[in-house]
Motif scaffolding. Structure first.
Motif, short mmCIF file in Angstrom:
data_model
loop_
_atom_site.label_atom_id
_atom_site.label_comp_id
_atom_site.label_asym_id
_atom_site.label_seq_id
_atom_site.Cartn_x
_atom_site.Cartn_y
_atom_site.Cartn_z
N GLN A 38 -6.21 5.62 -1.49
CA GLN A 38 -7.18 5.52 -0.40
C GLN A 38 -7.52 4.05 -0.13
O GLN A 38 -7.36 3.20 -1.00
N ILE A 39 -8.04 3.77 1.06
CA ILE A 39 -8.39 2.40 1.43
C ILE A 39 -9.46 1.83 0.50
O ILE A 39 -9.42 0.65 0.16
N ASP A 40 -10.40 2.65 0.04
CA ASP A 40 -11.43 2.13 -0.87
C ASP A 40 -10.80 1.70 -2.20
O ASP A 40 -11.23 0.71 -2.80
N ASP A 41 -9.75 2.41 -2.64
CA ASP A 41 -9.05 1.99 -3.85
C ASP A 41 -8.46 0.59 -3.65
O ASP A 41 -8.54 -0.27 -4.55
N LEU A 42 -7.88 0.36 -2.49
CA LEU A 42 -7.26 -0.93 -2.20
C LEU A 42 -8.31 -2.05 -2.17
O LEU A 42 -8.08 -3.12 -2.72
N PHE A 43 -9.44 -1.80 -1.54
CA PHE A 43 -10.49 -2.82 -1.50
C PHE A 43 -11.03 -3.09 -2.90
O PHE A 43 -11.32 -4.24 -3.23
N ASN A 44 -11.16 -2.08 -3.71
CA ASN A 44 -11.64 -2.28 -5.08
C ASN A 44 -10.63 -3.09 -5.89
O ASN A 44 -11.02 -3.99 -6.65
N ILE A 45 -9.35 -2.80 -5.75
CA ILE A 45 -8.32 -3.57 -6.44
C ILE A 45 -8.37 -5.03 -6.02
O ILE A 45 -8.36 -5.94 -6.86
N LEU A 46 -8.46 -5.27 -4.71
CA LEU A 46 -8.49 -6.65 -4.22
C LEU A 46 -9.77 -7.37 -4.64
O LEU A 46 -9.72 -8.54 -5.03
#
Length: 80
Positions: A2-10
Protein backbone atom coordinates in the motif's frame (compact mmCIF):
# COMPACT_ATOMS: atom_id res chain seq x y z
CA UNK A 1 2.01 -3.08 -0.90
CA UNK A 2 0.00 0.00 0.00
CA UNK A 3 1.05 3.64 -0.47
CA UNK A 4 1.23 4.16 3.31
CA UNK A 5 3.74 1.29 3.49
CA UNK A 6 5.87 3.08 0.91
CA UNK A 7 5.75 6.40 2.76
CA UNK A 8 6.67 4.68 6.01
CA UNK A 9 9.63 2.93 4.37
CA UNK A 10 10.85 6.19 2.86
CA UNK A 11 10.33 8.15 6.08
CA UNK A 12 12.30 5.53 8.02
CA UNK A 13 15.03 5.58 5.37
CA UNK A 14 15.41 9.34 5.70
CA UNK A 15 15.66 8.93 9.48
CA UNK A 16 18.28 6.18 9.07
CA UNK A 17 20.30 8.40 6.77
CA UNK A 18 20.29 11.00 9.56
CA UNK A 19 21.93 8.57 12.01
CA UNK A 20 18.57 7.34 13.31
CA UNK A 21 17.45 10.81 14.40
CA UNK A 22 13.66 10.85 14.45
CA UNK A 23 11.99 13.29 12.08
CA UNK A 24 8.58 14.60 13.04
CA UNK A 25 5.71 14.56 10.59
CA UNK A 26 5.73 18.36 10.72
CA UNK A 27 9.44 18.59 9.88
CA UNK A 28 9.14 16.09 7.04
CA UNK A 29 6.09 17.88 5.64
CA UNK A 30 7.90 21.22 5.82
CA UNK A 31 10.89 19.79 3.97
CA UNK A 32 8.52 18.49 1.26
CA UNK A 33 6.62 21.78 1.02
CA UNK A 34 3.27 20.29 2.05
CA UNK A 35 1.05 20.57 5.09
CA UNK A 36 1.57 18.27 8.03
CA UNK A 37 -2.03 17.07 7.67
CA UNK A 38 -1.47 16.08 4.06
CA UNK A 39 1.71 14.18 4.91
CA UNK A 40 0.02 12.52 7.86
CA UNK A 41 -2.87 11.41 5.66
CA UNK A 42 -0.41 9.90 3.15
CA UNK A 43 1.61 8.17 5.87
CA UNK A 44 -1.50 6.70 7.50
CA UNK A 45 -3.05 5.67 4.18
CA UNK A 46 -6.05 7.99 4.49
CA UNK A 47 -5.10 9.68 1.20
CA UNK A 48 -3.45 8.04 -1.76
CA UNK A 49 -1.62 10.55 -3.95
CA UNK A 50 -1.56 9.04 -7.42
CA UNK A 51 1.48 11.00 -8.59
CA UNK A 52 3.55 9.84 -5.62
CA UNK A 53 2.46 6.24 -6.10
CA UNK A 54 3.42 6.41 -9.76
CA UNK A 55 6.84 7.92 -9.03
CA UNK A 56 7.56 5.22 -6.46
CA UNK A 57 6.49 2.48 -8.88
CA UNK A 58 8.75 3.97 -11.56
CA UNK A 59 11.70 4.02 -9.14
CA UNK A 60 10.96 0.39 -8.38
CA UNK A 61 11.48 -0.43 -12.06
CA UNK A 62 15.09 0.80 -11.90
CA UNK A 63 18.21 -0.93 -10.69
CA UNK A 64 20.15 0.64 -7.81
CA UNK A 65 22.68 2.50 -9.95
CA UNK A 66 19.99 4.02 -12.15
CA UNK A 67 18.00 5.14 -9.08
CA UNK A 68 21.09 6.95 -7.83
CA UNK A 69 21.61 8.65 -11.22
CA UNK A 70 17.95 9.69 -11.38
CA UNK A 71 17.92 11.07 -7.84
CA UNK A 72 21.13 13.02 -8.48
CA UNK A 73 19.55 14.59 -11.58
CA UNK A 74 16.42 15.45 -9.56
CA UNK A 75 18.53 17.03 -6.83
CA UNK A 76 20.36 19.17 -9.40
CA UNK A 77 17.01 20.44 -10.70
CA UNK A 78 15.85 21.12 -7.16
CA UNK A 79 18.98 23.14 -6.38
CA UNK A 80 18.84 25.15 -9.62
Amino acid sequence: MQIDDLFNILHNSVESQNNGRKISLKDMANSLGISMRTYQDWKLGRAKPQAAATVIKMLGMLDDDEIIRAVRKINKLKDA
